[in-house]
Scaffold this active site. Structure first.
Site, short mmCIF file in Angstrom:
data_model
loop_
_atom_site.label_atom_id
_atom_site.label_comp_id
_atom_site.label_asym_id
_atom_site.label_seq_id
_atom_site.Cartn_x
_atom_site.Cartn_y
_atom_site.Cartn_z
N HIS A 40 0.84 -1.21 0.00
CA HIS A 40 0.00 0.00 0.00
C HIS A 40 0.87 1.25 0.00
O HIS A 40 0.56 2.25 -0.66
CB HIS A 40 -0.90 0.03 1.24
CG HIS A 40 -1.92 -1.07 1.28
ND1 HIS A 40 -1.86 -2.10 2.19
CD2 HIS A 40 -3.03 -1.30 0.54
CE1 HIS A 40 -2.89 -2.91 2.02
NE2 HIS A 40 -3.61 -2.45 1.02
N LYS A 156 -1.11 -6.67 -7.72
CA LYS A 156 -1.29 -7.93 -6.99
C LYS A 156 -2.70 -8.46 -7.24
O LYS A 156 -2.90 -9.65 -7.51
CB LYS A 156 -1.05 -7.62 -5.53
CG LYS A 156 -0.89 -8.58 -4.47
CD LYS A 156 -1.06 -10.00 -4.50
CE LYS A 156 -1.56 -10.46 -3.17
NZ LYS A 156 -2.97 -10.07 -3.00
#
Ligand code: PAF
Length: 286
Positions: A40, A156
Protein backbone atom coordinates in the site's frame (compact mmCIF):
# COMPACT_ATOMS: atom_id res chain seq x y z
CA UNK A 1 -1.36 20.11 2.03
CA UNK A 2 0.31 19.59 5.38
CA UNK A 3 -0.70 17.27 8.24
CA UNK A 4 -2.88 14.21 7.82
CA UNK A 5 -6.63 14.82 8.02
CA UNK A 6 -9.06 12.03 8.83
CA UNK A 7 -12.49 12.33 7.21
CA UNK A 8 -15.22 10.03 8.47
CA UNK A 9 -18.07 11.43 6.42
CA UNK A 10 -18.63 12.67 2.91
CA UNK A 11 -19.14 16.20 4.25
CA UNK A 12 -15.78 16.06 6.07
CA UNK A 13 -14.15 14.74 2.92
CA UNK A 14 -15.57 17.59 0.83
CA UNK A 15 -14.39 20.13 3.40
CA UNK A 16 -10.91 18.58 3.47
CA UNK A 17 -10.65 18.69 -0.33
CA UNK A 18 -12.18 22.15 -0.81
CA UNK A 19 -8.95 24.15 -0.94
CA UNK A 20 -7.22 21.73 -3.28
CA UNK A 21 -10.18 21.73 -5.61
CA UNK A 22 -10.57 25.50 -5.69
CA UNK A 23 -6.81 25.92 -6.09
CA UNK A 24 -6.83 23.62 -9.13
CA UNK A 25 -4.65 20.95 -7.48
CA UNK A 26 -5.00 17.37 -8.69
CA UNK A 27 -6.37 14.63 -6.47
CA UNK A 28 -5.08 11.05 -6.33
CA UNK A 29 -6.99 8.26 -4.62
CA UNK A 30 -5.53 5.07 -3.15
CA UNK A 31 -8.50 2.84 -2.27
CA UNK A 32 -7.70 0.29 0.47
CA UNK A 33 -9.39 -1.90 3.03
CA UNK A 34 -6.76 -0.97 5.63
CA UNK A 35 -4.34 -3.43 7.27
CA UNK A 36 -1.77 -1.46 5.32
CA UNK A 37 1.64 -2.85 4.38
CA UNK A 38 4.55 -1.83 2.17
CA UNK A 39 2.52 -2.71 -0.93
CA UNK A 40 0.00 0.00 0.00
CA UNK A 41 2.84 2.37 0.89
CA UNK A 42 4.17 1.99 -2.65
CA UNK A 43 0.73 2.94 -4.03
CA UNK A 44 0.81 6.10 -1.90
CA UNK A 45 4.21 6.99 -3.33
CA UNK A 46 2.94 6.46 -6.88
CA UNK A 47 -0.10 8.61 -6.05
CA UNK A 48 2.12 11.46 -4.82
CA UNK A 49 4.29 11.23 -7.94
CA UNK A 50 1.13 11.52 -10.04
CA UNK A 51 -0.23 14.69 -8.43
CA UNK A 52 2.94 16.39 -7.19
CA UNK A 53 3.37 18.40 -4.00
CA UNK A 54 0.49 20.79 -4.81
CA UNK A 55 -1.99 17.95 -5.25
CA UNK A 56 -3.76 15.90 -2.62
CA UNK A 57 -3.34 12.20 -1.93
CA UNK A 58 -6.41 10.58 -0.42
CA UNK A 59 -6.24 7.03 0.96
CA UNK A 60 -9.59 5.42 1.65
CA UNK A 61 -9.84 2.77 4.35
CA UNK A 62 -13.06 0.83 4.16
CA UNK A 63 -13.66 -2.89 4.61
CA UNK A 64 -16.39 -3.24 2.03
CA UNK A 65 -18.97 -5.85 3.08
CA UNK A 66 -20.40 -5.96 -0.44
CA UNK A 67 -17.35 -7.71 -1.87
CA UNK A 68 -17.26 -10.54 0.68
CA UNK A 69 -19.29 -13.68 0.01
CA UNK A 70 -21.03 -15.77 2.67
CA UNK A 71 -18.41 -17.68 4.68
CA UNK A 72 -15.58 -15.38 3.58
CA UNK A 73 -13.34 -13.47 5.98
CA UNK A 74 -15.32 -10.22 6.46
CA UNK A 75 -15.52 -10.56 10.24
CA UNK A 76 -11.92 -11.55 10.77
CA UNK A 77 -10.48 -9.19 8.13
CA UNK A 78 -7.60 -7.43 9.96
CA UNK A 79 -8.40 -3.95 11.23
CA UNK A 80 -5.33 -1.93 12.25
CA UNK A 81 -6.56 1.65 12.04
CA UNK A 82 -3.97 3.39 14.24
CA UNK A 83 -1.07 1.70 12.43
CA UNK A 84 -2.74 2.54 9.10
CA UNK A 85 -2.88 6.21 10.07
CA UNK A 86 0.80 6.13 11.06
CA UNK A 87 1.78 4.61 7.72
CA UNK A 88 -0.40 7.06 5.78
CA UNK A 89 1.17 9.99 7.62
CA UNK A 90 4.62 8.57 7.02
CA UNK A 91 3.98 8.27 3.30
CA UNK A 92 2.71 11.82 2.93
CA UNK A 93 -0.99 11.05 2.52
CA UNK A 94 -3.04 14.22 2.99
CA UNK A 95 -6.44 12.75 3.77
CA UNK A 96 -7.55 9.37 5.08
CA UNK A 97 -11.18 8.80 4.20
CA UNK A 98 -12.49 6.16 6.61
CA UNK A 99 -16.28 6.01 6.45
CA UNK A 100 -18.41 3.63 8.49
CA UNK A 101 -20.64 1.18 6.64
CA UNK A 102 -23.76 3.35 7.05
CA UNK A 103 -21.97 6.33 5.51
CA UNK A 104 -21.15 4.29 2.41
CA UNK A 105 -24.43 2.39 2.28
CA UNK A 106 -26.99 4.55 4.14
CA UNK A 107 -29.93 2.54 2.81
CA UNK A 108 -28.30 -0.85 3.25
CA UNK A 109 -27.20 -2.80 0.22
CA UNK A 110 -27.58 -0.53 -2.82
CA UNK A 111 -30.31 -1.32 -5.34
CA UNK A 112 -28.19 -0.20 -8.25
CA UNK A 113 -24.78 -1.83 -8.48
CA UNK A 114 -22.05 -2.16 -11.10
CA UNK A 115 -22.31 -5.35 -13.13
CA UNK A 116 -18.79 -6.68 -13.79
CA UNK A 117 -19.95 -8.99 -16.61
CA UNK A 118 -20.29 -12.73 -16.44
CA UNK A 119 -18.72 -14.28 -13.35
CA UNK A 120 -18.26 -17.56 -15.26
CA UNK A 121 -15.75 -15.83 -17.52
CA UNK A 122 -13.79 -14.43 -14.60
CA UNK A 123 -11.00 -16.17 -12.67
CA UNK A 124 -11.91 -14.77 -9.27
CA UNK A 125 -15.59 -14.25 -10.10
CA UNK A 126 -16.10 -17.96 -10.75
CA UNK A 127 -14.75 -18.79 -7.32
CA UNK A 128 -16.12 -15.73 -5.51
CA UNK A 129 -19.50 -15.00 -7.13
CA UNK A 130 -20.56 -11.40 -6.58
CA UNK A 131 -17.06 -10.32 -5.49
CA UNK A 132 -16.39 -8.00 -8.41
CA UNK A 133 -19.89 -6.55 -8.28
CA UNK A 134 -19.02 -5.49 -4.73
CA UNK A 135 -15.57 -4.20 -5.67
CA UNK A 136 -16.74 -2.20 -8.69
CA UNK A 137 -19.71 -0.77 -6.82
CA UNK A 138 -17.61 0.52 -3.92
CA UNK A 139 -14.89 1.81 -6.25
CA UNK A 140 -17.52 3.63 -8.34
CA UNK A 141 -18.91 5.16 -5.14
CA UNK A 142 -15.43 6.20 -3.98
CA UNK A 143 -14.80 7.78 -7.38
CA UNK A 144 -18.10 9.67 -7.01
CA UNK A 145 -17.23 10.87 -3.51
CA UNK A 146 -13.55 11.71 -3.92
CA UNK A 147 -13.73 12.69 -7.62
CA UNK A 148 -10.04 11.86 -8.11
CA UNK A 149 -8.05 12.73 -11.21
CA UNK A 150 -5.99 9.59 -10.67
CA UNK A 151 -6.61 6.33 -8.80
CA UNK A 152 -3.85 3.87 -7.97
CA UNK A 153 -4.36 0.11 -7.61
CA UNK A 154 -1.85 -2.68 -7.07
CA UNK A 155 -1.14 -5.29 -9.72
CA UNK A 156 -1.29 -7.93 -6.99
CA UNK A 157 -5.07 -7.96 -7.51
CA UNK A 158 -4.49 -8.07 -11.25
CA UNK A 159 -7.99 -9.09 -12.33
CA UNK A 160 -9.44 -6.38 -10.09
CA UNK A 161 -7.23 -3.80 -11.82
CA UNK A 162 -8.41 -5.00 -15.26
CA UNK A 163 -12.07 -4.90 -14.19
CA UNK A 164 -11.67 -1.38 -12.80
CA UNK A 165 -10.02 -0.20 -16.04
CA UNK A 166 -12.91 -1.78 -17.96
CA UNK A 167 -15.49 -0.06 -15.76
CA UNK A 168 -13.79 3.31 -16.19
CA UNK A 169 -13.70 2.86 -19.98
CA UNK A 170 -17.21 1.43 -20.36
CA UNK A 171 -18.86 3.97 -18.05
CA UNK A 172 -16.75 6.95 -19.23
CA UNK A 173 -15.51 7.77 -15.74
CA UNK A 174 -13.17 10.78 -15.76
CA UNK A 175 -10.34 9.19 -13.80
CA UNK A 176 -6.93 7.91 -14.85
CA UNK A 177 -6.28 4.42 -13.43
CA UNK A 178 -2.66 3.62 -12.62
CA UNK A 179 -1.49 0.08 -11.87
CA UNK A 180 1.49 -0.26 -9.54
CA UNK A 181 3.88 -3.23 -9.42
CA UNK A 182 3.58 -5.97 -6.81
CA UNK A 183 5.75 -5.50 -3.72
CA UNK A 184 7.29 -8.70 -2.36
CA UNK A 185 8.85 -9.81 0.89
CA UNK A 186 12.58 -10.57 0.64
CA UNK A 187 11.76 -14.27 0.15
CA UNK A 188 9.35 -13.59 -2.74
CA UNK A 189 5.95 -13.74 -1.03
CA UNK A 190 3.68 -11.05 -2.49
CA UNK A 191 2.63 -8.62 0.22
CA UNK A 192 -1.01 -9.00 1.21
CA UNK A 193 -3.10 -8.02 4.21
CA UNK A 194 -4.14 -11.69 4.37
CA UNK A 195 -0.55 -12.88 4.91
CA UNK A 196 -0.99 -12.12 8.59
CA UNK A 197 -3.46 -15.02 8.84
CA UNK A 198 -0.70 -17.51 7.95
CA UNK A 199 0.79 -19.84 10.57
CA UNK A 200 4.60 -20.18 10.28
CA UNK A 201 4.35 -23.49 8.36
CA UNK A 202 1.73 -22.00 6.01
CA UNK A 203 3.87 -18.91 5.51
CA UNK A 204 6.68 -21.20 4.37
CA UNK A 205 4.39 -23.23 2.11
CA UNK A 206 3.00 -20.01 0.59
CA UNK A 207 6.37 -19.37 -1.02
CA UNK A 208 5.34 -21.99 -3.59
CA UNK A 209 3.17 -19.30 -5.26
CA UNK A 210 6.08 -17.04 -6.17
CA UNK A 211 8.24 -20.09 -6.99
CA UNK A 212 5.48 -21.24 -9.35
CA UNK A 213 5.51 -17.85 -11.08
CA UNK A 214 9.27 -18.02 -11.36
CA UNK A 215 9.06 -21.49 -12.92
CA UNK A 216 6.45 -20.16 -15.37
CA UNK A 217 8.70 -17.29 -16.42
CA UNK A 218 11.55 -19.76 -16.99
CA UNK A 219 9.30 -21.69 -19.38
CA UNK A 220 7.94 -18.65 -21.26
CA UNK A 221 9.91 -19.38 -24.42
CA UNK A 222 7.96 -22.62 -24.86
CA UNK A 223 4.48 -21.08 -24.98
CA UNK A 224 1.43 -20.79 -22.71
CA UNK A 225 0.86 -24.47 -21.99
CA UNK A 226 4.48 -24.95 -20.91
CA UNK A 227 4.25 -21.89 -18.65
CA UNK A 228 1.07 -23.14 -16.96
CA UNK A 229 2.46 -26.67 -16.64
CA UNK A 230 5.71 -25.44 -15.05
CA UNK A 231 3.84 -23.29 -12.54
CA UNK A 232 1.34 -26.02 -11.79
CA UNK A 233 4.13 -28.56 -11.15
CA UNK A 234 5.55 -26.35 -8.40
CA UNK A 235 2.19 -25.94 -6.66
CA UNK A 236 1.49 -29.67 -6.93
CA UNK A 237 4.90 -30.61 -5.55
CA UNK A 238 4.37 -28.23 -2.62
CA UNK A 239 1.01 -29.92 -1.97
CA UNK A 240 -0.91 -26.65 -2.27
CA UNK A 241 -4.63 -26.70 -2.84
CA UNK A 242 -4.87 -24.55 -5.95
CA UNK A 243 -7.87 -22.72 -7.42
CA UNK A 244 -6.33 -21.84 -10.77
CA UNK A 245 -3.10 -21.56 -12.71
CA UNK A 246 -3.79 -19.55 -15.84
CA UNK A 247 -1.96 -17.85 -18.66
CA UNK A 248 -3.93 -15.04 -20.30
CA UNK A 249 -3.45 -11.95 -22.41
CA UNK A 250 -2.54 -8.80 -20.44
CA UNK A 251 -6.21 -7.70 -20.55
CA UNK A 252 -7.29 -11.23 -19.52
CA UNK A 253 -9.21 -11.76 -22.72
CA UNK A 254 -8.09 -15.09 -24.16
CA UNK A 255 -4.69 -16.78 -24.22
CA UNK A 256 -2.10 -15.70 -26.78
CA UNK A 257 0.44 -18.17 -28.20
CA UNK A 258 3.18 -15.54 -28.18
CA UNK A 259 3.98 -12.05 -26.97
CA UNK A 260 3.07 -10.34 -23.69
CA UNK A 261 0.83 -12.29 -21.31
CA UNK A 262 0.06 -12.74 -17.63
CA UNK A 263 0.48 -15.83 -15.47
CA UNK A 264 -1.96 -15.87 -12.55
CA UNK A 265 -2.21 -18.32 -9.68
CA UNK A 266 -4.54 -18.75 -6.70
CA UNK A 267 -4.16 -21.28 -3.90
CA UNK A 268 -5.41 -22.00 -0.40
CA UNK A 269 -3.44 -22.54 2.77
CA UNK A 270 -5.92 -23.75 5.33
CA UNK A 271 -8.67 -21.13 5.37
CA UNK A 272 -6.46 -18.45 3.77
CA UNK A 273 -6.67 -17.84 0.05
CA UNK A 274 -3.71 -16.20 -1.68
CA UNK A 275 -3.35 -14.91 -5.24
CA UNK A 276 -0.27 -13.85 -7.18
CA UNK A 277 0.69 -13.10 -10.77
CA UNK A 278 3.49 -12.00 -13.05
CA UNK A 279 4.06 -10.73 -16.55
CA UNK A 280 5.42 -13.29 -19.03
CA UNK A 281 6.56 -12.91 -22.60
CA UNK A 282 5.55 -16.00 -24.55
CA UNK A 283 7.39 -17.51 -27.47
CA UNK A 284 10.86 -17.98 -28.83
CA UNK A 285 11.75 -14.27 -28.83
CA UNK A 286 11.31 -14.06 -25.03
O1 PAF B 1 -8.07 -4.06 -3.25
C1 PAF B 1 -8.76 -3.71 -2.25
O2 PAF B 1 -8.24 -3.49 -1.17
C2 PAF B 1 -10.26 -3.58 -2.41
O3 PAF B 1 -10.77 -4.55 -3.27
C3 PAF B 1 -10.69 -2.17 -2.85
C4 PAF B 1 -10.17 -1.83 -4.24
C5 PAF B 1 -10.17 -1.14 -1.84
C6 PAF B 1 -12.22 -2.08 -2.88
O4 PAF B 1 -12.78 -2.35 -1.65
Amino acid sequence: MSDLLVARTRAELDAALKDVRTGGGRVALVPTMGALHEGHASLMTVARDEVGPAGAVVASIFVNPLQFGPGEDLDRYPRTFEADLAMSRDRGVDIVFAPVVTEMYPDGEPTVTVDPGQDERSLEGRIRPGHFRGVLTVVAKLFGMVRPDVAVFGEKDYEQLIKIRQMVADLCMPVHVVGAPIVREADGLAMSSRNRYLEPDQRLAALALSRALHAGVEAQGRGPDAVAAAAFAVLREAGLEWDYVTVASPDLDGTPESGPARLLVAARLGSTRLIDNTAVHLGPDS
